[in-house]
Write a protein that holds these residues in place. Structure first.
Motif, PDB file in Angstrom:
ATOM      1  N   GLU A   1       0.463  -8.759   3.287  1.00  0.00           N
ATOM      2  CA  GLU A   1      -0.403  -8.573   2.128  1.00  0.00           C
ATOM      3  C   GLU A   1      -1.296  -9.763   1.903  1.00  0.00           C
ATOM      4  OE1 GLU A   1      -0.848  -6.030   0.040  1.00  0.00           O
ATOM      5  OE2 GLU A   1       1.038  -4.732   0.045  1.00  0.00           O
TER       6      GLU A   1
ATOM      7  N   VAL B   1      -6.946  10.927   0.698  1.00  0.00           N
ATOM      8  CA  VAL B   1      -5.894   9.918   0.959  1.00  0.00           C
ATOM      9  C   VAL B   1      -6.206   9.071  -0.336  1.00  0.00           C
ATOM     10  CG1 VAL B   1      -5.193   7.997   2.206  1.00  0.00           C
ATOM     11  CG2 VAL B   1      -5.910  10.134   3.220  1.00  0.00           C
ATOM     12  N   THR B   2      -7.428   8.396  -0.821  1.00  0.00           N
ATOM     13  CA  THR B   2      -7.567   7.781  -1.720  1.00  0.00           C
ATOM     14  C   THR B   2      -7.232   8.503  -3.196  1.00  0.00           C
ATOM     15  OG1 THR B   2      -9.691   8.290  -1.812  1.00  0.00           O
ATOM     16  CG2 THR B   2      -9.505   6.447  -0.475  1.00  0.00           C
TER      17      THR B   2
ATOM     18  N   GLY C   1      -4.646  10.124  -3.749  1.00  0.00           N
ATOM     19  CA  GLY C   1      -3.238  10.269  -3.707  1.00  0.00           C
ATOM     20  C   GLY C   1      -2.727  11.777  -3.368  1.00  0.00           C
TER      21      GLY C   1
ATOM     22  N   SER D   1      -0.455  10.680   1.647  1.00  0.00           N
ATOM     23  CA  SER D   1      -0.067   9.329   1.900  1.00  0.00           C
ATOM     24  C   SER D   1      -0.893   8.644   2.900  1.00  0.00           C
ATOM     25  CB  SER D   1       1.500   9.318   2.009  1.00  0.00           C
ATOM     26  OG  SER D   1       1.619   9.902   3.416  1.00  0.00           O
ATOM     27  N   TRP D   2      -0.643   7.207   3.032  1.00  0.00           N
ATOM     28  CA  TRP D   2      -1.406   6.467   4.028  1.00  0.00           C
ATOM     29  C   TRP D   2      -0.469   6.685   5.337  1.00  0.00           C
ATOM     30  CZ3 TRP D   2      -6.021   4.870   4.526  1.00  0.00           C
ATOM     31  CH2 TRP D   2      -6.976   4.845   3.196  1.00  0.00           C
ATOM     32  N   ASP D   3       0.804   7.123   5.032  1.00  0.00           N
ATOM     33  CA  ASP D   3       1.769   7.252   6.228  1.00  0.00           C
ATOM     34  C   ASP D   3       1.285   8.244   6.917  1.00  0.00           C
ATOM     35  OD1 ASP D   3       3.948   5.335   5.564  1.00  0.00           O
ATOM     36  OD2 ASP D   3       4.713   6.658   4.105  1.00  0.00           O
TER      37      ASP D   3
ATOM     38  N   ARG E   1      -0.643   0.536   7.383  1.00  0.00           N
ATOM     39  CA  ARG E   1      -0.610   1.177   5.908  1.00  0.00           C
ATOM     40  C   ARG E   1      -1.222   0.251   4.983  1.00  0.00           C
ATOM     41  NH1 ARG E   1       4.807   2.986   7.410  1.00  0.00           N
ATOM     42  NH2 ARG E   1       5.845   1.417   6.053  1.00  0.00           N
ATOM     43  N   ILE E   2      -0.533  -1.060   5.138  1.00  0.00           N
ATOM     44  CA  ILE E   2      -1.145  -2.186   4.328  1.00  0.00           C
ATOM     45  C   ILE E   2      -2.543  -2.386   4.456  1.00  0.00           C
ATOM     46  CG2 ILE E   2      -1.108  -4.450   3.593  1.00  0.00           C
ATOM     47  CD1 ILE E   2       2.134  -4.310   4.173  1.00  0.00           C
TER      48      ILE E   2
ATOM     49  N   GLN F   1      -4.965   0.803   3.465  1.00  0.00           N
ATOM     50  CA  GLN F   1      -5.015   0.822   2.192  1.00  0.00           C
ATOM     51  C   GLN F   1      -5.991   0.006   1.515  1.00  0.00           C
ATOM     52  OE1 GLN F   1      -1.185   1.579   0.401  1.00  0.00           O
ATOM     53  NE2 GLN F   1      -2.210   1.869  -1.970  1.00  0.00           N
ATOM     54  N   ARG F   2      -5.460  -1.443   1.746  1.00  0.00           N
ATOM     55  CA  ARG F   2      -6.392  -2.436   0.972  1.00  0.00           C
ATOM     56  C   ARG F   2      -7.783  -2.438   1.209  1.00  0.00           C
ATOM     57  NH1 ARG F   2      -2.404  -1.733  -1.531  1.00  0.00           N
ATOM     58  NH2 ARG F   2      -0.685  -3.029  -1.769  1.00  0.00           N
TER      59      ARG F   2
ATOM     60  N   GLU G   1      -9.293   0.169  -0.434  1.00  0.00           N
ATOM     61  CA  GLU G   1      -9.606   0.177  -2.113  1.00  0.00           C
ATOM     62  C   GLU G   1     -10.715  -1.090  -2.153  1.00  0.00           C
ATOM     63  OE1 GLU G   1      -4.684   0.660  -3.044  1.00  0.00           O
ATOM     64  OE2 GLU G   1      -5.536  -1.425  -2.904  1.00  0.00           O
TER      65      GLU G   1
END
Length: 411
Positions: free
Chosen positions: A125, A269-270, A272, A275-277, A369-370, A373-374, A377
């Motif tokens: 992260e 995905v964004t 919800g 999932s990012w999975d 995944r991290i 997603q980041r 975002e």
């Protein structure tokens, strides 16, 4: 380059990797396995059928050890300067079978234990946030996201695992890029590998003098306990630095391309709904980060009863993950399409199968995944700065990614 329009054996694999998915599609037309000629005029089989691949990967008569089971290698018919020879010369978990494989894999499995992977979440992260902070300053420009983000994130995580000293960070980054290139001259390939071993020797020396709770120290302790030889220690570093890094880079790369090219799926995905999975698994299926894995060998005559394919003792075998992961019998007639809602997304072989399943698979998934997603975002308007068709593939039939990933981070 023009691909062979009519299948014919042996099929000559393109060393530049310019048409990986088109080649995979052609090879599937041969049946479950096809005779191919690898660059350097190395004869082999390319296996494309996912069920056959699974059976071969757990068959004790299919070996990873060239020194014992590759007839051409044993007979001295593989040139010493074959650029891909390092992939069979190394002595690590990638090139061993049976008891030897279990011995060489054991310290790696301990190093990538669920506890250690989970403990890396805060650092992943933090590394991701640091990289994204650096991108803020150039958000109005066209940037190479592969170089600035996809490449750096897994490299910095590996440096965290190894506790690589700062003075070696950039050297490892600059050297790792040439390891998967399959269009290099023999001299260029040799130079790249020699430089990598120099860096690994420097890292081992440093970590032996400064042990800590990290992967480097664990592997060195295994060597000191007699579980690894000096060569096996160095080659285990090669495996993690090369395969561990490249897989995640290409995963991030292709995920960004597919999500920006399918904004409706990105919105799912964004928002919800997905999932990012699911994004990670469909990316692994749709664009296997390692397109073709070399090599395995028939330790005896191997006849697959389900397909009738016969591999003669000593034959070399390439596993075509790119072809297997788009098999229409598994994923339907739209197997070539990217679909984050695909019900069969998880049914892929991107990380292998059986005893040789990649020990770093869950870490790669976690980083992706991290990171993804980041990234979205922070930069929800991120988009490619060129048409996807203009992206240049890596010069490799092994590694499946792009040379550059030009994007704009803002509208």
């Amino acid at each position: 380059m023009t691909l062979q329009a009519t299948p014919g054996c042996p099929y000559r694999v393109d060393p530049t990797g310019a048409h990986i998915q088109s080649e995979a599609s052609i090879l599937r037309t041969f049946g479950p396995a096809a005779r191919v000629m690898l660059p350097g005029d190395i004869p082999a089989w390319s296996v494309t059928d996912p069920s056959l691949i699974r059976r071969l990967l757990v068959n004790p008569d299919v070996s990873k050890d060239a020194a014992q089971h590759w007839a051409a290698y044993i007979a001295g018919q593989i040139p010493a300067d074959w650029p891909q020879r390092i992939w069979v010369d190394v002595r690590n978990a990638l090139t061993a079978s049976g008891k030897e494989h279990r011995r060489l894999r054991r310290p790696l499995a301990r190093a990538f234990s669920p506890r250690r992977v989970r403990s890396l979440v805060p650092r992943i992260e933090a590394i991701t946030a640091q990289l994204l902070d650096g991108l803020e300053a150039v958000s109005g420009e066209v940037i190479d996201l592969r170089a600035r983000f996809a490449w750096r994130l897994p490299l910095l995580v590996i440096n965290e695992l190894f506790q690589t000293p700062d003075h070696l960070h950039h050297d490892f980054r600059d050297t790792a890029g040439a390891l998967f290139a399959t269009d290099l001259s023999p001299a260029a390939a040799l130079t790249a590998w020699e430089r990598l071993y120099e860096l690994i020797a420097a890292l081992i020396t440093h970590k032996a003098q400064h042990p800590a709770d990290d992967l480097s120290s664990d592997l060195i302790a295994a060597r000191d306990a007699g579980d690894l030889t000096d060569r096996e220690l160095a080659d285990s570093f090669v495996l993690i630095i090369s395969a561990g890094h490249e897989t995640t880079v290409n995963l991030l790369d292709h995920a960004v391309v597919n999500l920006t090219d399918h904004r409706d799926q990105l919105a799912l995905v964004t928002g919800g709904q997905v999932s990012w999975d699911a994004v990670v698994e469909e990316t692994l299926r749709h664009q296997a980060p390692v397109a073709n894995l070399i090599l395995r060998f028939a330790a005896t005559d191997v006849v697959d009863e389900a397909t009738g394919v016969r591999f003669a003792q000593g034959d070399a075998i390439v596993i075509s993950y790119a072809a297997a992961n788009r098999d229409p019998h598994v994923h339907g007639p739209d197997a070539n399409a990217f679909d984050v809602q695909r019900p069969t997304s998880h049914d892929h072989l991107a990380f292998g199968f059986g005893p040789h399943l990649c020990v770093g698979a869950e870490l790669a998934r976690l980083e992706a995944r991290i990171g993804l997603q980041r990234l979205f975002e922070r930069f929800p308007d991120l988009h490619l700065a060129v048409d996807p068709d203009q992206l240049q593939p890596l010069p490799s039939y092994i590694s499946n990614g792009h040379q550059r990933l030009p994007v704009r981070l803002g509208p």
